[in-house]
Motif scaffolding. Structure first.
Motif, PDB file in Angstrom:
ATOM      1  N   LEU A 141       4.244   8.507  12.227  1.00  7.03           N
ATOM      2  CA  LEU A 141       3.671   7.379  11.483  1.00  7.03           C
ATOM      3  C   LEU A 141       3.334   7.772  10.055  1.00  7.03           C
ATOM      4  CD1 LEU A 141       2.592   4.513  11.298  1.00  7.03           C
ATOM      5  CD2 LEU A 141       0.443   5.321  12.329  1.00  7.03           C
ATOM      6  N   TYR A 142       2.930   9.013   9.844  1.00 11.68           N
ATOM      7  CA  TYR A 142       2.622   9.459   8.478  1.00 11.68           C
ATOM      8  C   TYR A 142       3.835   9.253   7.566  1.00 11.68           C
ATOM      9  CZ  TYR A 142       2.564  12.569   4.523  1.00 11.68           C
ATOM     10  OH  TYR A 142       2.683  13.058   3.255  1.00 11.68           O
ATOM     11  N   PHE A 143       5.010   9.659   8.040  1.00 12.37           N
ATOM     12  CA  PHE A 143       6.207   9.550   7.222  1.00 12.37           C
ATOM     13  C   PHE A 143       6.606   8.091   7.008  1.00 12.37           C
ATOM     14  CE2 PHE A 143       6.251  13.744   9.117  1.00 12.37           C
ATOM     15  CZ  PHE A 143       6.537  14.540   8.027  1.00 12.37           C
ATOM     16  N   GLY A 144       6.334   7.244   8.000  1.00 17.25           N
ATOM     17  CA  GLY A 144       6.582   5.817   7.828  1.00 17.25           C
ATOM     18  C   GLY A 144       5.702   5.219   6.747  1.00 17.25           C
ATOM     19  N   LEU A 145       4.443   5.642   6.700  1.00 19.21           N
ATOM     20  CA  LEU A 145       3.534   5.151   5.667  1.00 19.21           C
ATOM     21  C   LEU A 145       3.996   5.570   4.277  1.00 19.21           C
ATOM     22  CD1 LEU A 145       0.082   5.857   7.392  1.00 19.21           C
ATOM     23  CD2 LEU A 145       1.094   3.612   6.926  1.00 19.21           C
ATOM     24  N   VAL A 146       4.456   6.813   4.147  1.00 20.04           N
ATOM     25  CA  VAL A 146       4.954   7.291   2.850  1.00 20.04           C
ATOM     26  C   VAL A 146       6.176   6.479   2.422  1.00 20.04           C
ATOM     27  CG1 VAL A 146       6.017   9.248   1.658  1.00 20.04           C
ATOM     28  CG2 VAL A 146       4.025   9.605   3.114  1.00 20.04           C
ATOM     29  N   LEU A 147       7.085   6.209   3.366  1.00 20.52           N
ATOM     30  CA  LEU A 147       8.274   5.429   3.044  1.00 20.52           C
ATOM     31  C   LEU A 147       7.887   4.008   2.634  1.00 20.52           C
ATOM     32  CD1 LEU A 147      11.377   5.522   2.936  1.00 20.52           C
ATOM     33  CD2 LEU A 147      11.396   4.651   5.269  1.00 20.52           C
ATOM     34  N   GLY A 148       6.907   3.419   3.316  1.00 19.51           N
ATOM     35  CA  GLY A 148       6.455   2.079   2.971  1.00 19.51           C
ATOM     36  C   GLY A 148       5.842   2.024   1.585  1.00 19.51           C
ATOM     37  N   SER A 190      -2.069   7.440   3.562  1.00 20.30           N
ATOM     38  CA  SER A 190      -1.179   8.337   4.297  1.00 20.30           C
ATOM     39  C   SER A 190      -1.681   9.773   4.227  1.00 20.30           C
ATOM     40  CB  SER A 190       0.253   8.244   3.757  1.00 20.30           C
ATOM     41  OG  SER A 190       0.368   8.841   2.475  1.00 20.30           O
ATOM     42  N   THR A 191      -2.184  10.177   3.057  1.00 17.13           N
ATOM     43  CA  THR A 191      -2.737  11.527   2.915  1.00 17.13           C
ATOM     44  C   THR A 191      -3.979  11.695   3.789  1.00 17.13           C
ATOM     45  OG1 THR A 191      -1.890  11.740   0.659  1.00 17.13           O
ATOM     46  CG2 THR A 191      -3.704  13.200   1.281  1.00 17.13           C
TER      47      THR A 191
END
Length: 263
Positions: A141-148, A190-191
């Motif tokens: 989910l962290y990487f999804g938030l960064v992509l969003g 995200s961080t």
């Protein structure tokens, strides 16, 4: 997700990554093919091979479908569940890009699709190595938030071209400043989220130091872009800057994980 650095584990990782790379190529080419009419209004895309005539649209579509077939075949050879996840990712981007559906023309929805799609893509990599796991969902989910968050910046860059194409993206619907702030807020969340799952023991706590180290610079770059009026030049510069920061943080995390697996 690689349990050790043996030949078998590294070979499986390369196989899984080949499937994800093929899926990414499919998404990129399909989006380029589906958005060809709209992209013609964007002067930044004039060097695109499709718009320049170096690549025929039909060939781009065929290459996209072949890449999808390769990806699905790889994941089906590993498990039916992985095949279904990969197929689900492809369907999400079909809804996003297909000219008759084009969810990318709407506000909010495209960003949500990037969060979900990014999360599933990273989860696919994790599950391909270790099997299905709820714990890996929290990491993915962290990487999804960064992509969003990055997608909102992408919408800001495409704002004028999207407006000519009669899009109703978040940047057009809500305005540049609110979307610019929203992008940075999601990056910040995200961080904080990554630090939270590291503190919970889902990830090694030392990994969070990489993100914490680059976050102040990210804040500085965002402030500079905002101060000069969120121009196209400032947004492109900001994108290059935060990409470099995340690459640096990613290299740090990779080295930490590799060192842990060699002891």
């Amino acid at each position: 997700s690689i349990p050790d650095l043996t030949t078998g584990s590294v070979g499986r990782a390369a196989y899984v990554l080949a499937g994800i790379l093929a899926l990414a190529i499919h998404v990129y080419l399909y989006n380029a093919w589906a958005g060809l009419v709209y992209d013609q209004a964007d002067p930044r895309r004039r060097i695109d091979p499709l718009l320049g005539g170096q690549l025929e649209p039909a060939k781009a579509l065929v290459a996209s479908l072949v890449s999808l077939g390769i990806s699905l075949a790889i994941f089906l050879s590993l498990s039916v569940c992985l095949f279904l996840i990969a197929l689900g990712i492809a369907m999400l981007w079909l809804l996003y890009a297909h000219p008759r559906i084009a969810l990318k023309r709407m506000p909010v929805v495209p960003t949500a699709l990037h969060v979900v799609g990014g999360t599933l893509a990273v989860y696919l990599a994790c599950a391909g190595m270790e099997g299905l796991s709820l714990e890996k969902t929290w990491v993915s989910l962290y990487f999804g938030l960064v992509l969003g968050a990055g997608h909102l910046n992408h919408e800001l860059l495409d704002c004028e071209a999207d407006r000519m194409g009669n899009f109703k993206t978040s940047a057009i619907r809500f305005g540049k400043k609110p979307v610019f702030i929203a992008s940075f807020v999601i990056f910040t969340l995200s961080t904080a989220y990554f630090c939270g799952i590291a503190a919970a023991g889902i990830l090694p706590g030392s990994l969070a130091f990489g993100l914490l180290a680059v976050y102040p610079l990210h804040c500085l770059y965002v402030f500079r872009a905002y101060r000069v009026g969120i121009s196209s030049e400032a947004l492109q510069r900001l994108r290059s800057q935060y990409r470099a920061l995340y690459v640096a943080a990613g290299v740090y995390m990779t080295l930490i994980l590799l060192l842990a697996k060699t002891h």
